[in-house]
Design an enzyme around this catalytic site. Structure first.
Site, PDB file in Angstrom:
ATOM      1  N   GLY A 183       0.822  -1.209   0.000  1.00  0.00           N
ATOM      2  CA  GLY A 183       0.000   0.000   0.000  1.00  0.00           C
ATOM      3  C   GLY A 183       0.848   1.248   0.000  1.00  0.00           C
ATOM      4  N   ASN A 184       0.222   2.372   0.345  1.00  0.00           N
ATOM      5  CA  ASN A 184       0.932   3.648   0.398  1.00  0.00           C
ATOM      6  C   ASN A 184       0.313   4.507   1.492  1.00  0.00           C
ATOM      7  OD1 ASN A 184      -1.283   5.325  -0.895  1.00  0.00           O
ATOM      8  ND2 ASN A 184      -0.880   3.852  -2.554  1.00  0.00           N
ATOM      9  N   ARG A 185       0.843   5.706   1.655  1.00  0.00           N
ATOM     10  CA  ARG A 185       0.452   6.559   2.781  1.00  0.00           C
ATOM     11  C   ARG A 185      -0.723   7.489   2.488  1.00  0.00           C
ATOM     12  NH1 ARG A 185       4.572   6.871   6.708  1.00  0.00           N
ATOM     13  NH2 ARG A 185       6.549   5.917   6.077  1.00  0.00           N
TER      14      ARG A 185
END
Length: 400
Positions: A210-212
């Site tokens: 995923g990512n932020r």
């Protein structure tokens, strides 16, 4: 000299959702607005005059004959900075569309020269009836902002589209409309698609890539478009934020799910803004059971494959006249990478911003440079994400 408080006329229709409008009124007054509540006669059957007067600090009237020496049926509308009607029932929408003036609220709607917002609430069948839809279309054509109702529990055991959006989100609409002053609803009649959040690509039932991204910028774009009169489809990936009032929210998880939802919504959209952070890669194989540590303690390698490039696909297969906006989150060589991406993705505008520790992701502020296919460059200094959203929509409107 103390500046005058923004003056809001809060019209209240005769629906059970009137009780939720008390919370909207509280938020308006506590944030420094001078609010005059104008209920319909039957709205007072749901919430009485003493409640509205106590929460607003102003006298309340439903009839033109109250305080007639002050000519309230003219003065309220003339002096308002915003008229916000909630809940807007099917009957009230019909009377407003026909220009009737049989009580103080409908008189006020006729005399108002400020932005007017309707927040409908009714049973699904009433909302979907051709008469109601025709009335909504008429009001929108005249410049009013008519929000789409939410989907959820209605009166009794019924569930469907027709629920009044939550007061906190209605307040955000009011705040954004007031911030624009008497600027026209320049996205009225337009359908826009906004993606938000970050996709997650599952490795096993527990882990994912995923990512932020928090979705804050995408949601600011959606809320701002709603305040400018647009019909908004918000494709949201793994976002823990309340639904913006009036938006159709499509929740997704992975890049493949986002691709399907965005392309479907974009089929009749005037503009598509891809603010979501879409994972470039996903695991080639999904493990149906949690991956365990090996005896050596060394992790097993995870083979990755490319995800679909949604922005490039939109650029290649756009409908005539459609405006495509991309976002580029960069850590190094920000503008050079942005210009390269603008060409490769074939989009009209590319919003380039630097990301990193305490930058962009999860923060209420943002800064960016918007690159245009025609060579124009627009710098947006650091400020609230809603301000950046307004600049982006200004650039979109100029190209529609």
């Amino acid at each position: 000299m103390t500046p005058a408080k923004p003056r809001v006329v809060l019209g209240v229709g005769a629906g059970i959702a009137a009780y939720k409008v008390c919370e909207l009124l509280r938020r308006l007054t506590e944030s420094g607005h001078d609010v005059h509540v104008v209920p319909t006669r039957d709205a007072l059957r749901f919430v009485g005059e003493p409640t509205w007067a106590a929460l607003s600090g102003n006298p309340v009237a439903a009839e033109v004959w109250t305080g007639v020496d002050q000519v309230p049926h003219v003065r309220l509308g003339q002096g308002a900075d915003l008229v916000f009607v909630a809940p807007a029932t099917a009957d009230l929408l019909a009377r407003a569309a026909c220009g009737l003036a049989d009580d103080l609220l409908t008189n006020t709607l006729l005399t108002a020269r400020c932005p007017v917002v309707f927040a409908p609430a009714m049973h699904t069948e009433m909302w979907e009836h051709p008469a109601t839809q025709a009335n909504v279309a008429t009001l929108r054509e005249r410049g009013a902002i008519v929000l789409e109702p939410a989907v959820g529990r209605l009166t009794g055991a019924d569930t469907g589209k027709g629920r009044l959006p939550e007061p906190a989100e209605l307040f955000e609409v009011a705040r954004r409309v007031l911030a624009r002053g008497n600027a026209p609803a320049d996205l009225a009649g337009r359908h826009v698609v906004v993606s938000a959040g970050g996709t997650r690509e599952p490795i096993d039932p527990v882990r994912f890539i995923g990512n932020r991204s928090s979705g804050l910028q995408g949601y600011a774009l959606a809320r701002t478009a709603l305040a400018r009169g647009a019909r908004v489809t918000l494709v949201a990936a793994n976002v823990a934020l309340p639904d913006p009032a009036g938006a159709q929210v499509v929740p997704v998880g992975t890049a493949e799910e986002m691709r399907k939802a965005v392309l479907e919504a974009a089929a009749d959209a005037d503009a598509v803004v891809m603010a979501a952070a879409v994972a470039d890669f996903r695991p080639a194989d999904y493990r149906t059971s949690k991956i365990k540590k090996s005896e050596s303690g060394e992790p097993e390698p995870i083979e990755l494959v490319r995800n679909p490039d949604i922005l490039a696909e939109l650029g290649q297969h756009r409908r005539p006249g459609q405006v495509i906006v991309g976002f580029a989150a960069e850590t190094d060589d920000v503008l050079a990478n942005g210009r390269d991406k603008l060409v490769r993705k074939k989009c009209d505008l590319l919003v380039v911003n630097q990301v990193g520790e305490n930058l962009a992701f999860g923060r209420p502020d943002n800064a960016a440079v918007v690159l245009a296919a025609d060579g124009a460059t627009t710098e947006i200094p650091r400020g609230p994400k809603e301000d950046l959203a307004d600049v982006v929509w200004d650039l979109v409107v100029a190209r529609l």
